[in-house]
Design an enzyme around this catalytic site. Structure first.
Site, PDB file in Angstrom:
ATOM      1  CB  SER A   1      -0.944   0.032   1.203  1.00 44.92           C
ATOM      2  OG  SER A   1      -2.006  -0.861   1.005  1.00 44.92           O
TER       3      SER A   1
ATOM      4  CE  LYS B   1      -3.881   0.848  -1.123  1.00 46.28           C
ATOM      5  NZ  LYS B   1      -4.469   0.374   0.162  1.00 46.28           N
TER       6      LYS B   1
ATOM      7  CE1 TYR C   1      -4.506  -1.169  -4.568  1.00 43.54           C
ATOM      8  CE2 TYR C   1      -5.043  -3.509  -4.614  1.00 43.54           C
ATOM      9  CZ  TYR C   1      -4.767  -2.357  -3.907  1.00 43.54           C
ATOM     10  OH  TYR C   1      -4.741  -2.389  -2.522  1.00 43.54           O
TER      11      TYR C   1
ATOM     12  CE1 TYR D   1      -4.933   1.822   4.149  1.00 43.51           C
ATOM     13  CE2 TYR D   1      -3.289   0.675   5.459  1.00 43.51           C
ATOM     14  CZ  TYR D   1      -3.736   1.132   4.249  1.00 43.51           C
ATOM     15  OH  TYR D   1      -3.003   0.912   3.147  1.00 43.51           O
TER      16      TYR D   1
ATOM     17  CB  VAL E   1      -0.045  -5.937   4.168  1.00 48.09           C
ATOM     18  CG1 VAL E   1      -1.289  -5.343   4.774  1.00 48.09           C
ATOM     19  CG2 VAL E   1      -0.169  -6.157   2.683  1.00 48.09           C
TER      20      VAL E   1
END
Ligand code: DON
Length: 317
Positions: free
Chosen positions: A76, A79, A201, A253, A271
């Site tokens: 992530s 992103k 992605y 998050y 992760v």
């Protein structure tokens, strides 16, 4: 070690090599605590006992400790790179398709999308990253190549790759992302076919980088949008400010509040066990330790950032 001199704002006297050494020593008992991500089968093979950390300063110095040169799956963290590219492509119109509020939910949660009519809460949760990926696919002839070129340039490392095995491992087990993307598409918030969006992605998440690569690659966000080497703008200072704000509020998050409390820096986790943090106008930090806490953030990595901030006095607050 000399902590930051708050009276002058001087960071020049901090011995970052000594700080990293002390952080490493202090967090050593935590390394391996938590769980290595296994829902992407290929990630489950990564040894839990790794720890690396790097700091890249705006005067061009790089400090490293432990396994800082070992490459891992950035997941992530990617992103932030894709958000940067999508904002360059679409400008403020991006915000018609994705929100800017912390989700307070897990990174792969489906629940808010129904009530919020397919507009993801923010670009750093999975759903938001799908919309961002869609924007890049619509604006680029070869989205994967463009992303790779951007990341290699930022990290000053032409050897960075996307690991095809990690990407296909995630695709094969990617039922939740598939559900999310189909759901978003049902609201008309994806223009490209779901398979294309997911393929891009999964490949962005499969970028393999070391802490040293990541620390260098994120310098533009600490440096008011500018490349440290050339001094040229990568993005505007205002856009860099906005991306930092989103990292602070959404980058970890449903742990973003706790993270801001403990570390006090804009950050983005993955992760794969990596976390990147920005000290605006001073330096970037990248830390890696694969075992995660229950929110999906590196357990030892978060502790290391907390200790770094405490030892140096560097935080945005
Ligand atoms: O989509 C996923 O679930 C992964 N490719 C990325 C998730 C992730 O890294 C969340 N970070 N903490």
């Amino acid at each position: 070690m000399n902590p930051v001199d708050h009276s002058t704002g001087q960071h020049g006297r901090i011995d970052f090599a000594a700080v990293l050494g002390q952080v490493h020593e202090e967090v050593a008992p935590l390394v391996g605590q938590g769980k290595v991500a296994s829902y992407i089968p290929r990630l489950a093979d990564v040894p839990a006992n790794r720890f690396g950390m790097a700091a890249a300063t705006l005067d061009g110095r790089l400090f490293t400790i432990g396994d800082a040169d070992e490459r891992f799956s950035i997941q992530s963290i990617s992103k932030v790179f894709t958000l940067t590219l999508a904002l360059e492509a679409l400008g403020g119109d991006l915000w018609k398709r994705v929100g800017r509020e912390p989700s307070g939910s897990a990174f792969n949660s489906l629940v808010q999308l129904e009530n919020e009519k397919g507009i993801p809460r923010n670009p750093l949760i999975n759903a938001g990253a799908h919309v961002v990926a869609d924007v890049i696919l619509s604006s680029s002839r070869n989205a994967r190549d463009d992303l790779l070129a951007f990341v290699r340039e930022r990290a000053d490392n032409p050897d960075i790759i996307m690991d095809a095995e990690v990407a296909s491992s995630e695709r094969d087990a990617g039922f939740r992302n598939t559900a999310l993307a189909n759901f978003i598409r049902s609201f008309g918030n994806l223009d490209n076919p779901v398979d294309r969006v997911l393929d891009f992605y999964f490949h962005q998440c499969a970028l393999q980088m070391s802490c040293a690569d990541l620390a260098r690659a994120f310098v533009y966000l600490a440096n008011r949008g500018h490349c440290q080497r050339s001094g040229k703008p990568v993005i505007s200072a205002e856009r860099a400010k906005r991306i930092n704000a989103l990292m602070l509020t959404c980058g970890t998050y449903d742990a973003a509040g706790e993270f801001a409390f403990r570390v006090g820096l804009p950050a983005k986790s993955g992760v794969g066990g990596g976390i990147v943090a920005i000290v605006p106008n001073v330096l970037t930090l990248a830390v890696w330790s694969p075992a995660l806490d229950d929110k999906g953030n590196s357990l030892a990595g978060a502790a290391a950032l907390e200790r770094f901030s405490a030892l140096t006095g560097l935080s945005i607050f």
